[in-house]
Write a protein that holds these residues in place. Structure first.
Motif, short mmCIF file in Angstrom:
data_model
loop_
_atom_site.label_atom_id
_atom_site.label_comp_id
_atom_site.label_asym_id
_atom_site.label_seq_id
_atom_site.Cartn_x
_atom_site.Cartn_y
_atom_site.Cartn_z
N VAL A 189 0.68 -1.09 -0.06
CA VAL A 189 0.11 0.04 -0.24
C VAL A 189 0.65 1.16 0.09
CG1 VAL A 189 -1.71 1.42 1.39
CG2 VAL A 189 -2.24 -1.09 1.04
N CYS A 190 1.85 1.30 0.95
CA CYS A 190 2.85 2.53 1.07
C CYS A 190 3.56 2.68 -0.37
CB CYS A 190 3.66 2.24 2.02
SG CYS A 190 3.07 2.22 3.81
N VAL A 191 3.99 1.51 -0.87
CA VAL A 191 4.69 1.71 -2.13
C VAL A 191 3.85 1.98 -3.19
CG1 VAL A 191 5.98 0.41 -4.07
CG2 VAL A 191 6.66 0.02 -1.47
N THR A 192 2.52 1.55 -3.36
CA THR A 192 1.79 2.01 -4.19
C THR A 192 1.35 3.62 -4.06
OG1 THR A 192 0.78 0.03 -4.34
CG2 THR A 192 -0.48 1.55 -5.40
N TYR A 203 1.06 12.35 2.46
CA TYR A 203 1.23 12.89 3.86
C TYR A 203 1.04 11.55 4.77
CZ TYR A 203 -0.49 17.27 1.87
OH TYR A 203 -0.25 18.35 1.08
N THR A 204 1.63 11.67 6.00
CA THR A 204 1.78 10.54 6.87
C THR A 204 1.96 10.94 8.23
OG1 THR A 204 3.07 8.59 7.17
CG2 THR A 204 4.55 10.52 6.70
N CYS A 205 1.40 10.06 8.96
CA CYS A 205 1.17 10.51 10.52
C CYS A 205 0.87 9.22 11.34
CB CYS A 205 -0.06 11.42 10.65
SG CYS A 205 -1.67 10.68 10.41
N ILE A 206 1.03 9.37 12.69
CA ILE A 206 0.56 8.32 13.76
C ILE A 206 -0.65 8.47 14.28
CG2 ILE A 206 1.29 6.85 15.52
CD1 ILE A 206 2.87 6.35 13.00
N ASP A 207 -1.98 8.00 14.07
CA ASP A 207 -3.09 8.57 14.81
C ASP A 207 -2.89 8.29 16.10
OD1 ASP A 207 -3.58 5.87 14.99
OD2 ASP A 207 -5.12 5.86 13.85
N ARG A 208 -4.33 8.66 16.69
CA ARG A 208 -4.21 8.26 18.31
C ARG A 208 -4.08 7.02 18.75
NH1 ARG A 208 -9.65 11.07 19.60
NH2 ARG A 208 -8.82 12.55 18.07
N ASN A 209 -4.24 6.23 17.85
CA ASN A 209 -4.47 4.63 18.33
C ASN A 209 -2.90 4.18 17.82
OD1 ASN A 209 -6.96 4.55 19.15
ND2 ASN A 209 -7.86 4.54 16.93
N GLY A 210 -2.02 4.73 17.54
CA GLY A 210 -0.83 4.31 17.17
C GLY A 210 -0.47 3.74 15.58
N LYS A 239 -0.20 3.89 11.83
CA LYS A 239 0.65 4.76 10.80
C LYS A 239 -0.24 4.95 9.51
CE LYS A 239 4.87 5.83 8.32
NZ LYS A 239 6.19 5.23 8.27
N LEU A 240 -0.69 6.09 9.26
CA LEU A 240 -1.58 6.32 8.16
C LEU A 240 -0.80 7.21 7.00
CD1 LEU A 240 -4.82 7.55 10.29
CD2 LEU A 240 -3.84 5.14 9.57
N THR A 241 -1.19 6.71 5.84
CA THR A 241 -0.55 7.42 4.65
C THR A 241 -1.56 7.91 3.61
OG1 THR A 241 1.28 6.19 4.95
CG2 THR A 241 1.17 7.22 2.80
N ALA A 242 -1.42 9.12 3.07
CA ALA A 242 -2.83 9.41 2.14
C ALA A 242 -2.09 10.41 1.14
CB ALA A 242 -3.89 9.82 2.62
N ASP A 243 -2.81 10.67 0.25
CA ASP A 243 -2.30 11.80 -0.91
C ASP A 243 -2.69 13.27 -0.35
OD1 ASP A 243 -4.89 11.62 -1.30
OD2 ASP A 243 -4.68 10.86 -3.51
N ARG A 244 -3.48 13.42 0.53
CA ARG A 244 -3.85 14.69 1.15
C ARG A 244 -3.81 14.64 2.61
NH1 ARG A 244 -9.62 13.85 -1.63
NH2 ARG A 244 -8.17 13.05 -3.00
N GLN A 276 1.29 15.98 11.24
CA GLN A 276 1.41 15.25 10.01
C GLN A 276 2.97 15.69 9.27
OE1 GLN A 276 -2.19 14.64 7.83
NE2 GLN A 276 -3.18 15.86 9.38
N ARG A 277 3.43 14.78 8.39
CA ARG A 277 4.51 15.10 7.50
C ARG A 277 4.23 15.13 6.05
NH1 ARG A 277 9.42 11.49 8.72
NH2 ARG A 277 7.80 10.09 8.61
N GLU A 278 4.61 15.99 5.50
CA GLU A 278 4.23 15.90 3.85
C GLU A 278 5.40 15.59 3.27
OE1 GLU A 278 3.22 19.05 0.13
OE2 GLU A 278 3.26 19.75 2.08
N LEU A 279 5.42 14.29 2.31
CA LEU A 279 6.60 14.02 1.67
C LEU A 279 6.52 14.16 0.23
CD1 LEU A 279 6.69 10.46 3.57
CD2 LEU A 279 7.67 12.50 4.12
N GLY A 280 7.77 14.51 -0.40
CA GLY A 280 7.77 14.49 -1.87
C GLY A 280 7.63 13.33 -2.41
#
Length: 229
Positions: free
Chosen positions: A17-20, A33-40, A42-47, A57-61
């Protein structure tokens, strides 16, 4: 399939999923965009990720390099407080704009003290005219009272024998005079209010006139010149 196989499979799926996601970002030239939510997790999204509005949150190139760190965003209470503050600032800006507009209207109406004095005199003259009318009415009522008093001379020894109509007219006459005197007192107060209003206005106008006559400095000249273009 053993539990170990299930774990391995889950890890591989998450990695896929991350590679995709990164592959899509690279293809589109966008961000991840990636972050660690309150439940621990790691989430990743394009917004920006809604689940991480309360944390960083961190915005990655496209290459995975961190472009920036975002947040945490404001809480609901903080957003409400910020909205209240924004409204206050908007109201203050509106008040200042309205004040500047009123000042322009004021200086256009009264370009100098002579013009202001003319209007003050006209306003006072209106009060004086109304006062003169009331004073004339009082004089008429006093003349009327003299006629009533002449009639009452016939009943001087026993005023109770005077006709009821005459006594009623005398009472009405006294009430009318008292009412006119009360009105005159109100006109005196009105004249003071008029003078006070014009005095306050004149104090403000003096400052505005002085500002208009003040030489334009270099810092002020640039916006003024730009406004005329």
């Amino acid at each position: 399939m053993s539990n170990l196989d299930w774990v391995k499979g889950g890890v591989l799926a998450a990695a896929l999923v991350c590679v995709t996601g990164f592959a899509h970002a690279q293809a589109a030239g966008g961000s991840i965009y990636t972050c660690i939510d309150r439940n621990g997790r790691k989430l990743t999204a394009d917004r920006p990720i809604p689940e991480c509005l309360d944390r960083e949150q961190r915005e990655l190139g496209p290459t995975g390099i961190v472009r920036r760190q975002i947040g945490p965003s404001l809480t609901e209470q903080e957003r409400a407080a910020a909205e209240v503050q924004r409204r206050k600032e908007d109201e203050e800006r509106s008040r200042q704009v309205e004040e500047r507009r009123r000042e322009r209207v004021l200086t256009a109406r009264y370009p100098d003290k002579a013009a202001h004095d003319v209007e003050r005199a006209a306003a006072i003259a209106m009060v004086d005219d109304v006062t003169a009318t009331a004073e004339k009415r009082i004089a008429e009522l006093r003349e009327q009272r003299k006629a009533f008093d002449s009639e009452m001379e016939f009943y001087k020894k026993d005023p109770n024998k005077a006709p009821m109509t005459l006594r009623r007219r005398i009472a009405e006459n006294e009430d009318s005079i008292a009412e006119q005197r009360k009105f005159l007192a109100g006109q005196d107060q009105e004249k003071r209010r008029v003078h006070q209003r014009f005095d306050t206005e004149l104090a403000q106008l003096r400052k505005l006139w002085d500002a208009q006559r003040a030489p334009v400095t270099g810092a002020d000249a640039v916006p003024a010149a730009a406004a005329t273009r």
